[in-house]
Design an enzyme around this catalytic site. Structure first.
Site, mmCIF file in Angstrom:
data_model
loop_
_atom_site.group_PDB
_atom_site.id
_atom_site.type_symbol
_atom_site.label_atom_id
_atom_site.label_comp_id
_atom_site.label_asym_id
_atom_site.label_seq_id
_atom_site.Cartn_x
_atom_site.Cartn_y
_atom_site.Cartn_z
ATOM 1 N N LYS A 286 111.651 16.789 67.067
ATOM 2 C CA LYS A 286 110.538 15.868 67.245
ATOM 3 C C LYS A 286 109.869 16.147 68.587
ATOM 4 O O LYS A 286 110.542 16.303 69.604
ATOM 5 C CB LYS A 286 111.046 14.424 67.187
ATOM 6 N N GLU A 372 115.352 -2.821 54.909
ATOM 7 C CA GLU A 372 115.014 -4.236 55.030
ATOM 8 C C GLU A 372 115.761 -5.103 54.017
ATOM 9 O O GLU A 372 116.141 -6.242 54.326
ATOM 10 C CB GLU A 372 113.503 -4.426 54.872
ATOM 11 N N ARG A 400 109.245 -5.831 51.681
ATOM 12 C CA ARG A 400 110.120 -4.955 50.913
ATOM 13 C C ARG A 400 111.426 -5.655 50.526
ATOM 14 O O ARG A 400 112.179 -5.144 49.703
ATOM 15 C CB ARG A 400 110.429 -3.690 51.718
#
Length: 638
Positions: A286, A372, A400
């Protein structure tokens, strides 16, 4: 290749067809230019940088090997797709990224034929890709479907549900695991690359098929032992045992920044795998190629505008803390006095402020990953053991977990506390992150207590209120950004459940605010006063239970009652209108005007301009009041 022949490669790329005309040895130069262009663009607009820098080579390789857009590439999550946007005809607009009228910060189907699926929330790519692959098969087509999913997105159950389904089917599907954080990264090297090329090749697969057919002629115990030995050996060499068990043909790990590794493996996968799903494990870094990002703890995951040379980010100066900071500090202080308080986040510790809580109480703070649904039921389980969980989740991410909220929390009346960040319109992240629906989708559930903070002080009191509620679920919402600067209480006390407050007394117009638009209502009241209209301003505090006495008083003592909220239809105003209708208070002498978000998804812009578009700012409130009183000549804004 001479230096002067390598300049401006990116300038000649208008779409992937131009890219595919390059020689393989030109691709590293193109990658360098694409990386610089991405950094420069995001330095101007702000946005997600680290993830995009990590997939520059992978992006080029995918468009180079596959026939896009006929071959579908799905990015999961779409914030890693800035280099993809540059290569697919959007370079001239890349500096409008996340701006009003500009490019979305995520993939968006209406924006380009190369954006095959909109993805601003994680872990959807494999499900969507499998749907595309099955649709292709039903249509007797032959294109490829490639899902690029980050290792963070692989923490969500939906990804594994999709893999489990894909592994049991024969549809050809390619999944690229973009791994920029897993511990397997040191395995990437010459031997690993050789093994990956070998097992992705047609010759190896042909040999493997012959071996399997031969093994089937042997006694069953020997055949089973041989199969397990081969899979075990591949798992030891490559780390792919889990994916093999899910039914995927595993290839990797491969260096995601090395074209000498990427191109032959992707070509093999394209040409050799004619049935079933395959997973290519690409290890990337990253922020790769931009030293300030590589050195940063978060690899410049999300940044504001910054100086390209130094990497120093422009800091907006505010004299007030953000709502997120206020929440985190208030929760930490509550936890100092109550060892039953615990905090839960779904892969957003800094975004929700729980990184601050975690520093003080590391053993009482839980980051469950992009999960979630699990977060909500995990919290419900903690409740059954006498703990007081605060689940800090963005409004749109909480969507969600709705089934878990209903089944595991509400029906069982468990006192889970939901701290709902990013309520209302959020600006540059656009409609995928706008918290418009939480009051509507939570308010339908029996027993829920729903609050919205008008300012920082109210938020602190609501944290204390939620901590004190021990017999049912509760939620309090607050917006992104900084508050108006109200004085924080030194000794926060729980609010009386279902009771609002009068902030300003008047006689003609009543403005009933639910949430952080109270400041806009007060400004509107001042303007109405200047026009000779005495105005009351009230802060509802609660949508459920509704302060019915307050609503009755406002309805019976004023000519106009205007409700103001940063949410969709079916929210706070619906409770007010329902109460008025059931109690015969909707009389001809009273004019009721609900002000809510419009029935449309609003594209990204600054929050102020978004609320202007939604007609929810001060001039709009004044106009609604004047129109209700039939004073069209005095309108501020038509």
């Amino acid at each position: 290749m001479a230096a002067n022949t390598s300049k401006g490669l990116l300038d000649d790329i208008n779409d992937p067809n131009d890219l595919r005309a390059l020689r393989p040895n030109q691709l590293p130069v193109l990658a360098e230019q694409l990386r610089k262009e991405t950094v420069d663009a995001v330095s101007i607009t702000g946005g997600h940088l680290g993830a995009g820098l990590g997939v520059v080579e992978l992006t080029i390789a995918l468009h180079y090997i596959f026939d896009t857009p006929n071959d579908r590439v799905i990015w999961d999550v779409g914030h890693q797709a800035y280099p993809h946007k540059i290569l697919t005809g959007r370079r001239s607009r890349i500096r409008t990224l996340r701006q009003g009228g500009g490019l979305s910060g995520f993939t968006k189907r209406s924006e380009s034929q190369y954006d095959h699926f909109g993805a601003a929330h994680a872990s959807t790519s494999i499900s969507a890709g499998l749907g595309m692959a099955v649709g292709r098969d039903l249509s007797h087509a032959n294109n490829n479907v490639i899902c690029v999913i980050g290792d963070g997105a692989m923490t969500a159950g939906m990804a594994y549900e999709a893999m489990n389904n894909a592994g049991s089917m024969h549809s050809r599907l390619i999944v690229i695991l973009n791994d920029n954080d897993m511990s397997i990264a040191p395995a990437v090297g010459a031997m690993s690359a050789y093994l990956s090329r070998l097992i992705s090749s047609r010759s190896y697969q042909g040999f493997r098929l012959i071996a399997k057919q031969l093994a089937k002629k042997l006694p069953q115990t020997i055949e089973r032992t041989a199969r397990r030995a081969e899979e075990y050996a591949r798992g030891i060499a490559t780390g792919g045992t889990l994916f093999e068990e899910l039914g995927f043909y595993y290839v990797g790990p491969v260096d995601g920044h090395d074209f000498d590794h990427l191109l032959p493996i992707l070509r093999n996968v394209r040409d050799s795998h004619k049935a079933g799903p395959v997973l290519v494990h690409a290890v990337t870094q990253k922020g790769h190629g931009y030293p300030p990002a590589e050195a940063s703890a978060d690899k410049y995951h999300g940044v504001g505008k910054f100086d390209v040379v130094t990497g120093a980010q422009s800091q907006s100066i505010s004299s007030t803390p953000s709502y997120t900071q206020v929440f985190a500090q208030a929760l930490t202080e509550e936890a100092e006095n109550d060892d039953k308080i615990v905090a839960i986040t779904a892969a957003m510790p800094s975004g929700t402020g729980l990184n601050l809580f975690s520093k003080r109480f590391p053993e009482r703070c839980f980051d469950v990953g992009i999960a979630e649904q699990h977060a909500v039921t995990f919290a419900a389980g903690l409740c059954t053991e006498g703990y007081k969980p605060f689940v800090a989740i963005y409004s749109t991410f909480l969507q969600r977990a709705y089934d878990q909220i209903v089944h595991d929390v509400a029906i069982q009346r468990l006192p889970v506390r939901f701290a709902i960040d990013r309520a209302g319109l959020v600006g540059a992240d656009g409609p995928t992150h706008a918290g418009a629906y939480d009051i509507t989708y939570l308010g339908t559930l029996p027993g829920f207590i729903l609050m919205a903070a008008a300012d920082e002080s109210e938020l602190v009191h609501m944290v204390a209120t939620a901590a004190a509620i021990d017999d049912r679920p509760s939620a309090f919402r607050y917006p992104r950004g900084n508050g108006p600067g109200s004085t924080l209480p030194q000794n926060p006390t729980p609010l009386e459940i279902g009771k609002g407050r009068i902030v300003k007394e008047g006689t003609s117009v009543a403005l009933l605010s639910f949430g952080a638009h109270l400041t806009e209502c007060l400004l509107a009241a001042d303007e109405l006063e200047q026009r000779g209209l005495s105005t009351t301003v009230a802060d509802a505090r609660f949508a459920k239970p509704l302060d019915e006495l307050l609503v009755r008083r406002l309805a019976t003592e004023h000519e106009v009652l205007i409700t103001v909220e940063e949410g969709s239809i079916g929210g706070f105003s619906s409770y007010v209108l329902d109460y008025l209708a059931r109690n015969d208070l909707l009389v001809s002498s009273l004019k009721v005007r609900p002000m809510i978000l419009p029935d449309e998804f609003l594209d990204q812009d600054t929050p102020t301009r978004m609320y202007d578009t939604a007609k929810l700012n001060t001039p709009n409130i004044v106009d609604v009041a004047l129109s209700a009183l039939d004073k069209p000549d005095a309108l501020v804004r038509a």
